[in-house]
Motif scaffolding. Structure first.
Motif, PDB file in Angstrom:
ATOM      1  N   PHE A  37      37.177  38.280  51.901  1.00  0.00           N
ATOM      2  CA  PHE A  37      36.876  39.693  51.740  1.00  0.00           C
ATOM      3  C   PHE A  37      38.102  40.343  51.095  1.00  0.00           C
ATOM      4  CE2 PHE A  37      32.934  40.542  53.917  1.00  0.00           C
ATOM      5  CZ  PHE A  37      32.788  39.481  54.802  1.00  0.00           C
ATOM      6  N   THR A  38      37.873  41.143  50.068  1.00  0.00           N
ATOM      7  CA  THR A  38      38.997  41.784  49.393  1.00  0.00           C
ATOM      8  C   THR A  38      38.538  43.065  48.723  1.00  0.00           C
ATOM      9  OG1 THR A  38      40.802  41.442  47.806  1.00  0.00           O
ATOM     10  CG2 THR A  38      38.651  40.562  47.208  1.00  0.00           C
ATOM     11  N   LYS A  39      39.457  43.979  48.525  1.00  0.00           N
ATOM     12  CA  LYS A  39      39.149  45.221  47.826  1.00  0.00           C
ATOM     13  C   LYS A  39      39.473  45.071  46.344  1.00  0.00           C
ATOM     14  CE  LYS A  39      39.430  48.570  51.583  1.00  0.00           C
ATOM     15  NZ  LYS A  39      40.075  49.819  52.080  1.00  0.00           N
ATOM     16  N   THR A  45      33.615  53.860  39.400  1.00  0.00           N
ATOM     17  CA  THR A  45      34.558  54.928  39.734  1.00  0.00           C
ATOM     18  C   THR A  45      36.022  54.527  39.627  1.00  0.00           C
ATOM     19  OG1 THR A  45      34.607  54.335  42.087  1.00  0.00           O
ATOM     20  CG2 THR A  45      32.859  55.827  41.351  1.00  0.00           C
ATOM     21  N   GLY A  46      36.303  53.220  39.668  1.00  0.00           N
ATOM     22  CA  GLY A  46      37.680  52.763  39.663  1.00  0.00           C
ATOM     23  C   GLY A  46      38.341  52.813  41.031  1.00  0.00           C
ATOM     24  N   GLU A  47      37.588  53.248  42.046  1.00  0.00           N
ATOM     25  CA  GLU A  47      38.138  53.357  43.398  1.00  0.00           C
ATOM     26  C   GLU A  47      38.005  52.042  44.160  1.00  0.00           C
ATOM     27  OE1 GLU A  47      36.070  56.570  45.198  1.00  0.00           O
ATOM     28  OE2 GLU A  47      36.954  58.108  43.897  1.00  0.00           O
ATOM     29  N   ALA A  48      38.793  51.897  45.220  1.00  0.00           N
ATOM     30  CA  ALA A  48      38.784  50.684  46.025  1.00  0.00           C
ATOM     31  C   ALA A  48      37.426  50.476  46.688  1.00  0.00           C
ATOM     32  CB  ALA A  48      39.872  50.754  47.085  1.00  0.00           C
ATOM     33  N   THR A  49      36.885  49.266  46.547  1.00  0.00           N
ATOM     34  CA  THR A  49      35.588  48.913  47.124  1.00  0.00           C
ATOM     35  C   THR A  49      35.661  47.492  47.663  1.00  0.00           C
ATOM     36  OG1 THR A  49      34.472  50.333  45.495  1.00  0.00           O
ATOM     37  CG2 THR A  49      33.112  48.723  46.657  1.00  0.00           C
ATOM     38  N   LEU A  50      34.971  47.251  48.773  1.00  0.00           N
ATOM     39  CA  LEU A  50      35.030  45.941  49.402  1.00  0.00           C
ATOM     40  C   LEU A  50      34.046  44.968  48.764  1.00  0.00           C
ATOM     41  CD1 LEU A  50      36.330  44.308  51.735  1.00  0.00           C
ATOM     42  CD2 LEU A  50      34.422  45.066  53.178  1.00  0.00           C
ATOM     43  N   TYR A  51      34.565  43.768  48.450  1.00  0.00           N
ATOM     44  CA  TYR A  51      33.741  42.690  47.889  1.00  0.00           C
ATOM     45  C   TYR A  51      34.042  41.409  48.656  1.00  0.00           C
ATOM     46  CZ  TYR A  51      32.958  45.842  43.951  1.00  0.00           C
ATOM     47  OH  TYR A  51      32.606  46.914  43.177  1.00  0.00           O
ATOM     48  N   LEU A  96      32.588  44.049  36.864  1.00  0.00           N
ATOM     49  CA  LEU A  96      33.966  44.378  37.210  1.00  0.00           C
ATOM     50  C   LEU A  96      34.920  44.048  36.072  1.00  0.00           C
ATOM     51  CD1 LEU A  96      32.440  44.091  40.030  1.00  0.00           C
ATOM     52  CD2 LEU A  96      34.715  43.770  40.986  1.00  0.00           C
ATOM     53  N   ILE A  97      34.648  42.960  35.368  1.00  0.00           N
ATOM     54  CA  ILE A  97      35.467  42.600  34.214  1.00  0.00           C
ATOM     55  C   ILE A  97      35.298  43.636  33.113  1.00  0.00           C
ATOM     56  CG2 ILE A  97      35.772  40.878  32.392  1.00  0.00           C
ATOM     57  CD1 ILE A  97      34.950  38.739  34.459  1.00  0.00           C
ATOM     58  N   LEU A  98      34.089  44.172  32.989  1.00  0.00           N
ATOM     59  CA  LEU A  98      33.801  45.194  31.981  1.00  0.00           C
ATOM     60  C   LEU A  98      34.714  46.403  32.139  1.00  0.00           C
ATOM     61  CD1 LEU A  98      31.929  46.094  29.665  1.00  0.00           C
ATOM     62  CD2 LEU A  98      30.347  46.966  31.396  1.00  0.00           C
ATOM     63  N   TYR A  99      34.994  46.782  33.370  1.00  0.00           N
ATOM     64  CA  TYR A  99      35.892  47.915  33.638  1.00  0.00           C
ATOM     65  C   TYR A  99      37.251  47.704  32.964  1.00  0.00           C
ATOM     66  CZ  TYR A  99      38.993  51.062  36.213  1.00  0.00           C
ATOM     67  OH  TYR A  99      39.932  52.014  36.538  1.00  0.00           O
ATOM     68  N   TYR A 100      37.794  46.491  33.093  1.00  0.00           N
ATOM     69  CA  TYR A 100      39.105  46.193  32.526  1.00  0.00           C
ATOM     70  C   TYR A 100      39.044  46.051  31.001  1.00  0.00           C
ATOM     71  CZ  TYR A 100      40.736  45.512  37.272  1.00  0.00           C
ATOM     72  OH  TYR A 100      41.067  45.727  38.589  1.00  0.00           O
ATOM     73  N   ILE A 218      28.576  50.972  36.304  1.00  0.00           N
ATOM     74  CA  ILE A 218      29.231  51.175  35.013  1.00  0.00           C
ATOM     75  C   ILE A 218      29.814  52.580  34.957  1.00  0.00           C
ATOM     76  CG2 ILE A 218      27.802  49.510  33.756  1.00  0.00           C
ATOM     77  CD1 ILE A 218      26.046  51.804  32.805  1.00  0.00           C
ATOM     78  N   PRO A 219      30.825  52.808  34.113  1.00  0.00           N
ATOM     79  CA  PRO A 219      31.407  54.147  33.988  1.00  0.00           C
ATOM     80  C   PRO A 219      30.384  55.168  33.497  1.00  0.00           C
ATOM     81  CG  PRO A 219      32.847  52.491  33.010  1.00  0.00           C
ATOM     82  CD  PRO A 219      31.547  51.810  33.310  1.00  0.00           C
TER      83      PRO A 219
END
Length: 270
Positions: A37-39, A45-51, A96-100, A218-219
Motif C-alpha cells: 500500500f502506498t500513496k 488532482t495531483g493530490e496524495a491518494t492511496l493505491y 498515473l504515468i500520463l500525469y507525469y 485525468i486532468p
C-alpha cells in the motif's frame, strides 16, 4: 483483510478490512516483493491518494474507502476502531504515468526522454514502481510518441494518441454500463436541471456519463479536450459526477467482466 508492514519512502502502514480481487493479495514469491500500500499522486488532482501494488508490483490497484460514522470491526477477539471498508479495484497505471508525461511535456517543451526520467517524484518515490507493472512498456505507445536510439527508447506526451486511447476507454465503459443494466438518463437530466416525467437513456447520455467516470482519472483540461473529441457539447451546469457509493457498486459489479475484457482486448488495464 490485509496487514501492511511499516515501510519507508511513502509506504502506508496499517490494517484494514477490504474487498479485493485475488490478484491483489496473492502471496509473494520472495519476502521483498509482498503487496504494497502506498500513496501516489492522483492523476486528476495531483493530490496524495492511496493505491496498492500487488506482489512484485506487476499490477496496480485503486483503493477507495467507504466510511460511515460510528462503525468499527470485530477482528478475532479485538475491536478495530477504523471502521472504513476499502474497495480495491484494478487501475490502469497508464493514467498515473500520463500525469507525469503531461507535466514533463510542459516543463521540457516536448522533449523526448526515457520513461524513468519522466516518472520521477521526490514526494512519491514509489511512483517508479508504475514502470514495473506488466505490459506498461508494451502499451505506453497509446499515449506517447516514441523514438528508439540503439536499444534505448525515448518518449514524449502525445495528446492526439491519448484522446484516441481515452475514447476507447469511454466506449468500453459505455458497454459495461449497458451490460450491467445501469440507467444513466435520470442522472444526466438531474445534472442539467431538466425535469422529465419519463426519461429514456440515449447513446449521448451513456457517453456523457462514461466521460464523467473517466474524467476522475485525468486532468480537467484533458477532460474538456476529451469532451470535444467525443463530439459532446459542454454543459452549462456542472458535469455529471456519479456519487462515490454508486461508483463503488459499479466497479464491484463490473470488475470481473469489464476489467478482464479490457485486459484481453487492449491490455490497457493491467
Amino acid at each position: 483483510m490485509h496487514g501492511a508492514k511499516q515501510r519507508p519512502a511513502g509506504a502506508h502502514p496499517g490494517q484494514w478490512v477490504l474487498i479485493a480481487p485475488e490478484a491483489a493479495t496473492e502471496f509473494p514469491e520472495t519476502p521483498d516483493s509482498e503487496p504494497l500500500f502506498t500513496k501516489l499522486r492522483n492523476p486528476s488532482t495531483g493530490e496524495a491518494t492511496l493505491y496498492l501494488f500487488n506482489s512484485g508490483a506487476q499490477q496496480l490497484f485503486e483503493v477507495k474507502a467507504f466510511h460511515e460514522e460510528n462503525r468499527s470491526w470485530f477482528i478475532g477477539q479485538t475491536v478495530q476502531q477504523d471502521g472504513r471498508l476499502l474497495f480495491v479495484t484494478p487501475m490502469d497505471p497508464l493514467f498515473l504515468i500520463l500525469y507525469y508525461l503531461i507535466k514533463a511535456d510542459k516543463e521540457q517543451q516536448g522533449k523526448f526522454q526515457p520513461l524513468d526520467q519522466v516518472v520521477l517524484d521526490s514526494d512519491y518515490p514509489n511512483c517508479l514502481l508504475l514502470l514495473k507493472c506488466a505490459d506498461v512498456k508494451q502499451y505506453i505507445h497509446h499515449i506517447t510518441e516514441v523514438k528508439e536510439i540503439g536499444s534505448q527508447k525515448f518518449h514524449k506526451y502525445s495528446q492526439e494518441k491519448t484522446l484516441k486511447w481515452l475514447k476507447k476507454k469511454v466506449s468500453q465503459t459505455v458497454k459495461a454500463l449497458k451490460s450491467n443494466n445501469i440507467t444513466v438518463g435520470e442522472r444526466v437530466y438531474a445534472a442539467t436541471f431538466i425535469s422529465s416525467k419519463r426519461i429514456t437513456d440515449t447513446e449521448e447520455d451513456y457517453v456523457r456519463y462514461a466521460h464523467g467516470l473517466i474524467s476522475e482519472y485525468i486532468p480537467e483540461d484533458l477532460s474538456k479536450e476529451l469532451l470535444k473529441y467525443l463530439g459532446l457539447p459542454e454543459l452549462k451546469s456542472p458535469a455529471v459526477e456519479p456519487p462515490l457509493k454508486e461508483v463503488f457498486i459499479f466497479k464491484l459489479n463490473t470488475c470481473s467482466q469489464f476489467m478482464e475484457r479490457n485486459i484481453r482486448s487492449y491490455g490497457l488495464i493491467m
